[in-house]
Design an enzyme around this catalytic site. Sequence first.
Site, PDB file in Angstrom:
ATOM      1  CG  ASP A 146     -10.509   2.567  76.797  1.00 23.89           C
ATOM      2  OD1 ASP A 146     -10.264   2.870  75.603  1.00 23.89           O
ATOM      3  OD2 ASP A 146     -11.444   3.055  77.449  1.00 23.89           O
ATOM      4  N   GLY A 147      -9.013   0.460  74.163  1.00 24.79           N
ATOM      5  CA  GLY A 147      -9.610  -0.253  73.041  1.00 24.79           C
ATOM      6  C   GLY A 147     -10.806   0.425  72.418  1.00 24.79           C
ATOM      7  CD  GLU A 148     -13.945   3.933  75.586  1.00 24.98           C
ATOM      8  OE1 GLU A 148     -13.714   5.112  75.231  1.00 24.98           O
ATOM      9  OE2 GLU A 148     -14.513   3.632  76.645  1.00 24.98           O
TER      10      GLU A 148
ATOM     11  CG  ASP B  88     -20.492 -27.284  51.257  1.00 24.22           C
ATOM     12  OD1 ASP B  88     -21.284 -26.548  50.630  1.00 24.22           O
ATOM     13  OD2 ASP B  88     -19.577 -26.833  51.969  1.00 24.22           O
TER      14      ASP B  88
ATOM     15  CE  LYS C 292     -17.863 -14.118  28.527  1.00 23.02           C
ATOM     16  NZ  LYS C 292     -18.031 -13.146  27.422  1.00 23.02           N
TER      17      LYS C 292
ATOM     18  CG  ASP D 187     -13.252 -18.991  58.735  1.00 19.16           C
ATOM     19  OD1 ASP D 187     -12.161 -18.497  59.065  1.00 19.16           O
ATOM     20  OD2 ASP D 187     -14.248 -18.961  59.477  1.00 19.16           O
TER      21      ASP D 187
END
Length: 416
Positions: free
Chosen positions: A85-87, A233, A250, A318
Site C-alpha cells: 500500500d506504499g507505507e 538570475d 586559482k 530542476d
Amino acid sequence: MVMVMVVMGETATPAHAEPAAAGSLEADGNDEVLTSKFTYYSGRTLADPSKTMIFSGNGNVPLAEDIAKYLGVSLGNMNVSSFADGECSIKVNENIRGKHVILVQSTCPPSVNDSLMELLLMISTMRRSSAKTITVVMPYCGYARSDMKRGRERSPIAARDIMTMIETMGADRLVCVDMHSGQMQGFLSPAVPSDNITAIKVGALYFAEKMVNVPDSASEDAPRRNVVVVAPDEKAVSRAKEFWNVLIEKGVPEARFAMVLRKPNLEEQERKEQPQSAAAVSATSVDTDPSTALEHEIVGDEEAIADCDAIIVQDIIDSGQSMSNAASALKAGGARNVYGFATHGLFSRDALERIDRAPLDHVVVSNTASHPIGYEDKPTDKITWISIAPLLAEVLRIISEKESLNPVFRLPKEQQ
C-alpha cells in the site's frame, strides 16, 4: 510493488575516479569524476570507527557508500522497504545502542515525499534504539525552495515545517549542501546545530583544472581563455560570485562577471495570476520557445561576452529552463562556448531533453541527488557528475573528532 533495500558493505579504500583530461570537461566514460587534487579531503579516516555507524535511505545510496569508504567504515545493515500500500518500513539489523549514528538521505526526485518519510522514520528508529547521537546528512533537501510565503498566497512555509519534523523526530545535528537559502539554518532551534556546506568551490576548482586554466593553444605564451562567470538570475548572484572568486584565486585573474535578467512580460504576469488547470500548468512548464533569448538581457560588460567561454552558475537544475534561457541569451550575445554548473542536478520531467536542445556545450553537477529516471538507459555526454563524497566525508570526520569546520568554509591550500 514491494521494494526492499538492504544496505550492507565491507570496509574498503575508495577507488578514485580519474579526472577529465586538462582542457576538456568530458568525463571520459566515468560515472563520476573528482578534482585532480583534494582541496578539502585530508585523507584521514575516523579515529575510532567502532563508535560510529553510517546508514542510508533510498535517496542516494551510491553517495552514502562513497562517504563511508572515505571514512574507512562500512554502511550499516538496514532494510528500507515499502509495503504493497506504499507505507514505509524501517528495520535496523545491527546493535546501535550508544553509537554515533550518521544518516545519509537526499530527499530528491523521483520520490521526494517517500524519501522524506524514510528519513523521518529512520531518525525515529535510531532514537528509539538508543543511539547516542544522530547526525542527519541531507545532500539535497527537498522543499527548500518553499522558505517563505509568496505575496498574498495562502501557502505553508514548507522548509520550516520540514526542519521542525526533523528536530521533533530526534536529530542532534543537520548537515546540508548548498541550501536554497541560508535562512533555513534558523528554522532549527539552537539545540540542533546545522552546517550548510557548499559545493560551489568544488565545482569552481574542477572548472579551473579542466578547462578555464588552459590556454587556447599549446603555446605557453598564448592568451588565456576569455572567461565570464554568469548568474542566470538575480537570486543566483551570490553563488556565482563565490564561484568567480575561486577562479580568480586559482589562476584565472582575468575572469569577468555578468548576470542575465529576464525582461518584464506583463501578458505573462497576467496569465500567471489567472487560475489554470493542471494540464495548462504542465504544458506551460515544459514549453520551450527558441525566441526566449530575446526576453532576457545580459547585465555586464557586453564586449566581454563576445567570443567568451561563459560559465552559468546556479544551485539547482530542476526543469532546466532557467539555464537554457541564459545559455540562449549568451549565445545571442556572441559567446563562443557556454557551460553550466549546479550543485543539485535534479533534471525533472523533460529537463535532460531540454539541456540537450539548449546551446550548452557542457553541464557539470555534483552528485547530491540521484540520477534522474531514464538517465541510465539514455545517458548524455553533455553532463558530468562530480563527486562531493570526499568533502562530506571530511566534514563528518571533523564533526566526529570535534575539530573546527573553518577549513571547509574557506579556500585552503590544496592538499595532495
